[in-house]
Design a protein around this motif. Sequence first.
Motif, PDB file in Angstrom:
ATOM      1  N   GLY A  93      21.018 -33.862 -17.486  1.00 14.79           N
ATOM      2  CA  GLY A  93      20.183 -34.734 -18.306  1.00 14.79           C
ATOM      3  C   GLY A  93      20.448 -36.209 -18.094  1.00 14.79           C
ATOM      4  O   GLY A  93      19.645 -37.053 -18.486  1.00 14.79           O
ATOM      5  N   THR A  95      21.097 -39.696 -15.806  1.00  9.60           N
ATOM      6  CA  THR A  95      20.525 -40.217 -14.561  1.00  9.60           C
ATOM      7  C   THR A  95      21.550 -40.242 -13.419  1.00  9.60           C
ATOM      8  O   THR A  95      21.184 -40.406 -12.274  1.00  9.60           O
ATOM      9  CB  THR A  95      20.008 -41.658 -14.776  1.00  9.60           C
ATOM     10  N   TYR A  99      25.682 -33.702 -16.537  1.00  9.23           N
ATOM     11  CA  TYR A  99      25.240 -33.252 -17.858  1.00  9.23           C
ATOM     12  C   TYR A  99      25.946 -34.027 -18.973  1.00  9.23           C
ATOM     13  O   TYR A  99      25.897 -33.646 -20.125  1.00  9.23           O
ATOM     14  CB  TYR A  99      25.554 -31.752 -18.031  1.00  9.23           C
ATOM     15  N   LYS A 325      17.990 -31.418 -19.035  1.00 13.60           N
ATOM     16  CA  LYS A 325      16.587 -31.830 -18.995  1.00 13.60           C
ATOM     17  C   LYS A 325      15.705 -30.743 -18.386  1.00 13.60           C
ATOM     18  O   LYS A 325      16.077 -30.118 -17.397  1.00 13.60           O
ATOM     19  CB  LYS A 325      16.501 -33.103 -18.148  1.00 13.60           C
ATOM     20  N   GLU A 327      12.177 -30.853 -16.716  1.00 14.09           N
ATOM     21  CA  GLU A 327      11.251 -31.890 -16.276  1.00 14.09           C
ATOM     22  C   GLU A 327       9.814 -31.505 -16.599  1.00 14.09           C
ATOM     23  O   GLU A 327       9.412 -30.358 -16.382  1.00 14.09           O
ATOM     24  CB  GLU A 327      11.412 -32.124 -14.784  1.00 14.09           C
ATOM     25  N   LYS A 334       5.673 -37.042 -17.103  1.00 14.24           N
ATOM     26  CA  LYS A 334       7.033 -36.489 -17.099  1.00 14.24           C
ATOM     27  C   LYS A 334       8.129 -37.507 -17.392  1.00 14.24           C
ATOM     28  O   LYS A 334       9.273 -37.138 -17.648  1.00 14.24           O
ATOM     29  CB  LYS A 334       7.330 -35.750 -15.799  1.00 14.24           C
ATOM     30  N   TYR A 337       9.459 -38.179 -23.188  1.00 19.49           N
ATOM     31  CA  TYR A 337      10.424 -37.163 -23.613  1.00 19.49           C
ATOM     32  C   TYR A 337      10.283 -36.714 -25.056  1.00 19.49           C
ATOM     33  O   TYR A 337       9.969 -37.508 -25.938  1.00 19.49           O
ATOM     34  CB  TYR A 337      11.849 -37.709 -23.448  1.00 19.49           C
ATOM     35  N   VAL A 339      13.057 -35.109 -27.539  1.00 19.72           N
ATOM     36  CA  VAL A 339      14.516 -34.949 -27.536  1.00 19.72           C
ATOM     37  C   VAL A 339      14.963 -34.026 -28.671  1.00 19.72           C
ATOM     38  O   VAL A 339      14.738 -34.317 -29.852  1.00 19.72           O
ATOM     39  CB  VAL A 339      15.219 -36.315 -27.694  1.00 19.72           C
ATOM     40  N   SER A 389       8.614 -34.193 -20.418  1.00 16.31           N
ATOM     41  CA  SER A 389       9.960 -33.641 -20.253  1.00 16.31           C
ATOM     42  C   SER A 389      10.598 -33.350 -21.608  1.00 16.31           C
ATOM     43  O   SER A 389      10.288 -34.007 -22.607  1.00 16.31           O
ATOM     44  CB  SER A 389      10.838 -34.621 -19.475  1.00 16.31           C
ATOM     45  N   LEU A 391      14.328 -32.994 -23.459  1.00 13.32           N
ATOM     46  CA  LEU A 391      15.743 -33.305 -23.310  1.00 13.32           C
ATOM     47  C   LEU A 391      16.520 -32.568 -24.402  1.00 13.32           C
ATOM     48  O   LEU A 391      16.136 -32.599 -25.571  1.00 13.32           O
ATOM     49  CB  LEU A 391      15.950 -34.810 -23.446  1.00 13.32           C
ATOM     50  N   TYR A 414      17.023 -42.372 -21.591  1.00 15.36           N
ATOM     51  CA  TYR A 414      15.610 -42.671 -21.297  1.00 15.36           C
ATOM     52  C   TYR A 414      15.084 -43.528 -22.450  1.00 15.36           C
ATOM     53  O   TYR A 414      15.470 -43.313 -23.597  1.00 15.36           O
ATOM     54  CB  TYR A 414      14.815 -41.368 -21.149  1.00 15.36           C
ATOM     55  N   THR A 419      10.130 -42.010 -25.833  1.00 12.28           N
ATOM     56  CA  THR A 419      10.614 -40.815 -26.524  1.00 12.28           C
ATOM     57  C   THR A 419       9.677 -40.527 -27.688  1.00 12.28           C
ATOM     58  O   THR A 419       9.563 -41.342 -28.606  1.00 12.28           O
ATOM     59  CB  THR A 419      12.062 -41.041 -27.015  1.00 12.28           C
TER      60      THR A 419
END
Length: 571
Positions: A93, A95, A99, A325, A327, A334, A337, A339, A389, A391, A414, A419
């Motif tokens: 998840g 970048t 994880y 994540k 995707e 995408k 998000y 969450v 996506s 999360l 993100y 979000t």
Amino acid sequence: MNVRLFVRCLAGVFLAAVAAACSNESAQPQQSTSARPQAQSVPAARIDASTILDRIKVLSSDEYEGRAPGTTGEDLTVRYLEEQFKKLGLKPGNTDSTYIQNVPLVGITASNTQPLTIAKGAAKQTFKWSDEVVAWTKHVAPSASIKDSDVIFAGYGVVAPEFNWNDFKDVDVKGKTIIVLVNDPQIPDPADPAKLDPKTFNGSAMTYYGRWTYKFEEGARKGAAAILIVHETGPAGYPFSVVQGNLREKFDLVTPDKNMGRAAIEGWITLDAAKQILRMGGEDFDALKKQALTREFRPVPLNLKASMGLSNKMRTLDSRNVVAKLEGSDQSLKDEYVVYTAHWDHLGIGAPVNGDKIYNGALDNASGVSQLLEIARAFTQAQPQPKRSILFVMVTAEEQGLLGSQYYSVTPIYPLAKTLANINIDGINQWGRTKDITVIGMGASDLDDYLREAAAQQGRTLRPDPEPEKGFYYRSDHFNFAKQGVPALYTDVGVEFVGKPAEYSKQKRDEYTNKDYHAPSDEVKPDWDLAGAVEDAQLLYAVGYRVANADKFPEWKPGNEFRAKREEMLK
Ligand SMILES: [Zn+2]
């Protein structure tokens, strides 16, 4: 998970008036015209109760030592969650292709080196540490103090533009010691003085302005050197002994400014101490409290000087949020998000009760984590895959003050502007199927409409939080998202159990509260029935799926205290 003493609506079903007040229909928020959930089909989710249970058993086993941040229990938990995410085929998840989101924490234990002293000229009065004053500092520094700081009574310490309320007016409190009242201003309803005005600070429901954490934040924004909240048992909702719990080690995030933007001293004083201080300043507590209930109130300088000193024992540790994540399937969506959060941490090893010192936290919150992993699995199998996506964030240090989720919400992986929503799970239903689901802070956002529609498809209804005055909306991880402006949904176990007598819910809840809440006996019980948890998981999955495919972002309802922040963010 926060214990709620269960004075549920069911107790009053015999009284028509009460029943009407409690019914779901009467409590429905007005429908938003902006973002009604579109009628769309959600692929069915297979949720497996035995898998949820197996996971709870692992996470709440003694081997995991009660999952305290910074312990072997954390290492085992993080490893387990990573493995589970990998098995589900979810991507890292973060970048950096891991994880993990590191969460830098500092643990501070404050001790009193100089007691709170209030001086009027040569006359001085000293207040007793712990008995009359409980204080700490968030400054990541060896010590913190105030010296001859001017004392000002600042009413409720609230600045709430949406209620046209500002306790500070143009008064400069920089470097000063402010004394503030607990809770939000309790304004009588002009139509019925026996009730509180629903238009001002939402009547009897607590707004964030009533939370003690808010008072310290607002005081810091105003540059106060010390903020002391007057403890009153009724409006606080708990006795001073609970406040004294703040004297043990307190964890916080390490911010770039080492929290120097906070007031040097944050704390509480007893009602008696407050009365004495005001009397020294030639004022009367009750009279000032009355003034503080008006929009005309101005801070009252007391012509007193406050001094106090604290010394800190500190340790730093890195804890971890575990993030995966899925995707989104739509190239243009995408990068947006939904969450989900559930806190993995619990209290670790502590004082033994009946010879058991491991606080396993099976319900709180191995259960929510395990349920969320099942929801994640449902998402991986959904056909078609959601457009945006998803999360999954298993956050740390909830029990230390919602710190893992705070870290995510102020240092998001993100952007929050991308979000759409947060859906949080803290504790699950272990007592069988229910006809309803409780929504904490019902009416806050469009997410309730999504939930209502999904619940209707299960033949279930929404039930508002029966105790809105306790401010539960502000007491689990979703709140950190809300505070930053992201619409957040937090549900709780329903009340009407299928095939069970009306008192069953209260009975089971009381049992948990009295015996197991934050106790070593919060363990998996042989009589658990996760059929209700399966349905709740399907619901929360359906809400997330719909939001992920919706034409519009969900919004806060008009009048909600977080709406302005969201609008600002999305400009
Ligand atoms: Zn919890």
